[in-house]
Scaffold this motif. Structure first.
Motif, short mmCIF file in Angstrom:
data_model
loop_
_atom_site.label_atom_id
_atom_site.label_comp_id
_atom_site.label_asym_id
_atom_site.label_seq_id
_atom_site.Cartn_x
_atom_site.Cartn_y
_atom_site.Cartn_z
N PRO A 37 0.84 -1.23 0.11
CA PRO A 37 -0.07 -0.03 -0.10
C PRO A 37 0.81 1.47 -0.13
O PRO A 37 1.81 1.39 0.70
CB PRO A 37 -0.69 -0.11 1.25
CG PRO A 37 -0.69 -1.53 1.65
CD PRO A 37 0.60 -2.13 1.02
N GLY A 38 0.51 2.12 -0.72
CA GLY A 38 1.24 3.49 -0.79
C GLY A 38 2.32 3.41 -1.77
O GLY A 38 3.13 4.43 -1.81
N ALA A 46 5.38 8.91 -6.66
CA ALA A 46 5.28 10.46 -6.92
C ALA A 46 6.19 11.20 -5.81
O ALA A 46 7.00 12.19 -6.45
CB ALA A 46 4.01 10.66 -6.34
N ALA A 47 6.62 10.54 -4.80
CA ALA A 47 7.75 11.32 -3.96
C ALA A 47 8.93 11.33 -4.59
O ALA A 47 9.64 12.15 -4.49
CB ALA A 47 7.81 10.77 -2.56
N VAL A 48 9.31 10.29 -5.27
CA VAL A 48 10.70 9.82 -5.93
C VAL A 48 10.86 10.88 -7.02
O VAL A 48 11.75 11.61 -7.24
CB VAL A 48 10.94 8.38 -6.29
CG1 VAL A 48 12.20 8.27 -6.96
CG2 VAL A 48 11.06 7.71 -4.94
N ILE A 49 9.90 11.08 -7.83
CA ILE A 49 9.92 11.95 -9.11
C ILE A 49 10.04 13.09 -8.65
O ILE A 49 10.89 14.13 -9.12
CB ILE A 49 8.47 11.66 -10.05
CG1 ILE A 49 8.64 10.15 -10.43
CG2 ILE A 49 8.63 12.71 -10.88
CD1 ILE A 49 9.62 9.81 -11.44
N GLY A 50 9.11 13.71 -7.44
CA GLY A 50 9.25 14.94 -7.05
C GLY A 50 10.58 15.13 -6.68
O GLY A 50 11.16 16.34 -6.80
N LEU A 73 17.69 6.10 -7.28
CA LEU A 73 16.61 5.06 -6.89
C LEU A 73 15.73 4.82 -8.13
O LEU A 73 15.19 3.62 -8.39
CB LEU A 73 16.06 5.42 -5.64
CG LEU A 73 14.81 5.21 -5.29
CD1 LEU A 73 14.96 3.57 -4.87
CD2 LEU A 73 13.98 5.86 -4.00
N TYR A 74 15.47 6.02 -8.90
CA TYR A 74 14.55 5.70 -9.92
C TYR A 74 15.12 5.14 -11.10
O TYR A 74 14.49 4.26 -11.53
CB TYR A 74 14.17 7.36 -10.51
CG TYR A 74 13.21 7.38 -11.71
CD1 TYR A 74 12.15 7.06 -11.53
CD2 TYR A 74 14.11 7.44 -12.96
CE1 TYR A 74 11.31 7.10 -12.89
CE2 TYR A 74 13.25 7.58 -14.05
CZ TYR A 74 11.90 7.29 -14.04
OH TYR A 74 10.85 7.45 -15.02
N LEU A 75 16.43 5.11 -11.25
CA LEU A 75 17.02 4.35 -12.22
C LEU A 75 17.10 2.90 -12.10
O LEU A 75 16.68 2.03 -12.71
CB LEU A 75 18.70 4.96 -12.51
CG LEU A 75 18.77 6.11 -13.22
CD1 LEU A 75 20.22 6.46 -13.26
CD2 LEU A 75 18.12 5.98 -14.74
N MET A 76 17.48 2.54 -10.48
CA MET A 76 17.56 1.15 -10.10
C MET A 76 16.00 0.52 -10.17
O MET A 76 15.67 -0.48 -10.67
CB MET A 76 17.92 0.89 -8.80
CG MET A 76 19.59 1.19 -8.93
SD MET A 76 20.38 0.13 -10.00
CE MET A 76 19.84 -1.56 -9.37
#
Length: 312
Positions: free
Chosen positions: A133-134, A140-144, A184-187
């Motif tokens: 959940p979440g 969204a938090a990572v992209i921001g 983090l986004y790349l991995m």
């Protein structure tokens, strides 16, 4: 009895119809030649010059003495070849403080960039292969966080670390370096394609635990992406300037970026000694480890960037 013309006779059973003329016509066709764009070639040449010219200038001027550096043309050698003398003077000047700055930078890279890569790998793998959940809120938090520049967070980070009494310590550089939203986004995206779910399900059926599955099966598959993230983090930590500038006051904890800036500012202070030749030589020595890292890990880096670009 009417006979069938030779050109309209049916082929014998078991034999393929002749396509000789068609094959000849296909073989005679010329492949369309690739068009060479003059504009694209010119832009590529400009980018190459723009990239290599500072490196050439740095390598040439690192061979000059302080006097020749100010009297000679910047893109040509001076009278005396003083590269080795400059290197020796760089490591011995001011009681060998350059060596301390180099060791500090290595400490920040190993602890900060290495820790950031480890955390990004574990978090990215977990977000890609497990549902909870979440998860959309985390995405969204990572992209921001990726969209926020690091310089915008430097002052709030300084105020927070000042309240905790961690300024002017190595922790003020290492702890912020552990957070890498882009890594983090790349991995996350890489692990989603690099590790098939069928392999994980087979390992679970065979009784393998999650940690063992990650270390024995998933980690080798994640290695290209891990090396790519590691290179990005190493470059970002090695070239970090603004955060150490506001966090550190003791020159004994300076990284190379801030330390060389202090040497460069000496000429502007009253009674300060101009050591521009040492600044240039130190800058050349600073980029050598980065170039070596890219050359040694180039094949992993290229495969990591290309992962997911082709869908079978």
């Amino acid at each position: 009895m009417a006979t069938t013309p030779l050109s309209h006779r049916a082929p014998r059973r078991g034999t393929a119809p002749s396509r000789g003329p068609l094959v000849v016509r296909r073989a005679g066709r010329r492949r369309p030649s690739r068009r060479r764009s003059v504009t694209l070639t010119a832009l590529t040449a400009l980018m190459l010059v723009y990239t290599l010219l500072p490196l050439v200038w740095l390598a040439i001027n690192a061979t000059k003495t302080q006097e020749a550096l100010l009297d000679s043309f910047g893109l040509w050698f001076g009278g005396d070849f003083a590269l080795f003398d400059n290197v020796a003077a760089t490591f011995t000047y001011n009681d060998g403080i350059f060596t301390r700055w180099l060791l500090n930078t290595l400490l920040y890279v190993v602890a900060g960039a290495g820790g950031a890569t480890l955390l990004a790998t574990l978090a990215g793998y977990g977000l890609a292969k497990f549902d909870f959940p979440g998860k959309k809120a985390v995405f969204a938090a990572v992209i921001g966080a990726v969209a926020v520049p690091g310089t915008a967070l430097a002052v709030p980070t300084f105020l927070m670390f000042a309240d905790m009494g961690l300024t002017d310590t190595p922790w003020a550089i290492i702890i912020p370096s552990l957070v890498s939203p882009f890594g983090l986004y790349l991995m996350w995206t890489f692990a989603g394609d690099a590790v098939p779910k069928e392999i994980l399900e087979s390992a679970r059926v065979d009784g393998s635990g999650e940690l063992r599955t990650f270390l024995r099966i998933s980690l080798p598959l994640l290695m290209p992406g891990l090396v790519t993230v590691l290179l990005f983090n190493v470059v970002a930590t090695w070239n970090n300037y603004f955060l150490p500038l506001i966090m550190l006051k003791d020159p004994g904890w300076y990284p190379l970026t801030v330390g060389l800036k202090e040497w460069n500012q000496q000429a502007l202070t009253a009674g300060g000694q101009a050591v521009f030749n040492l600044v240039i030589t130190g800058s050349l020595l600073t980029i050598v480890p980065l170039i070596a890292a890219f050359l040694l890990l180039q094949r992993y880096w290229q495969s990591g960037l290309a992962a997911g670009s082709v869908k079978e």
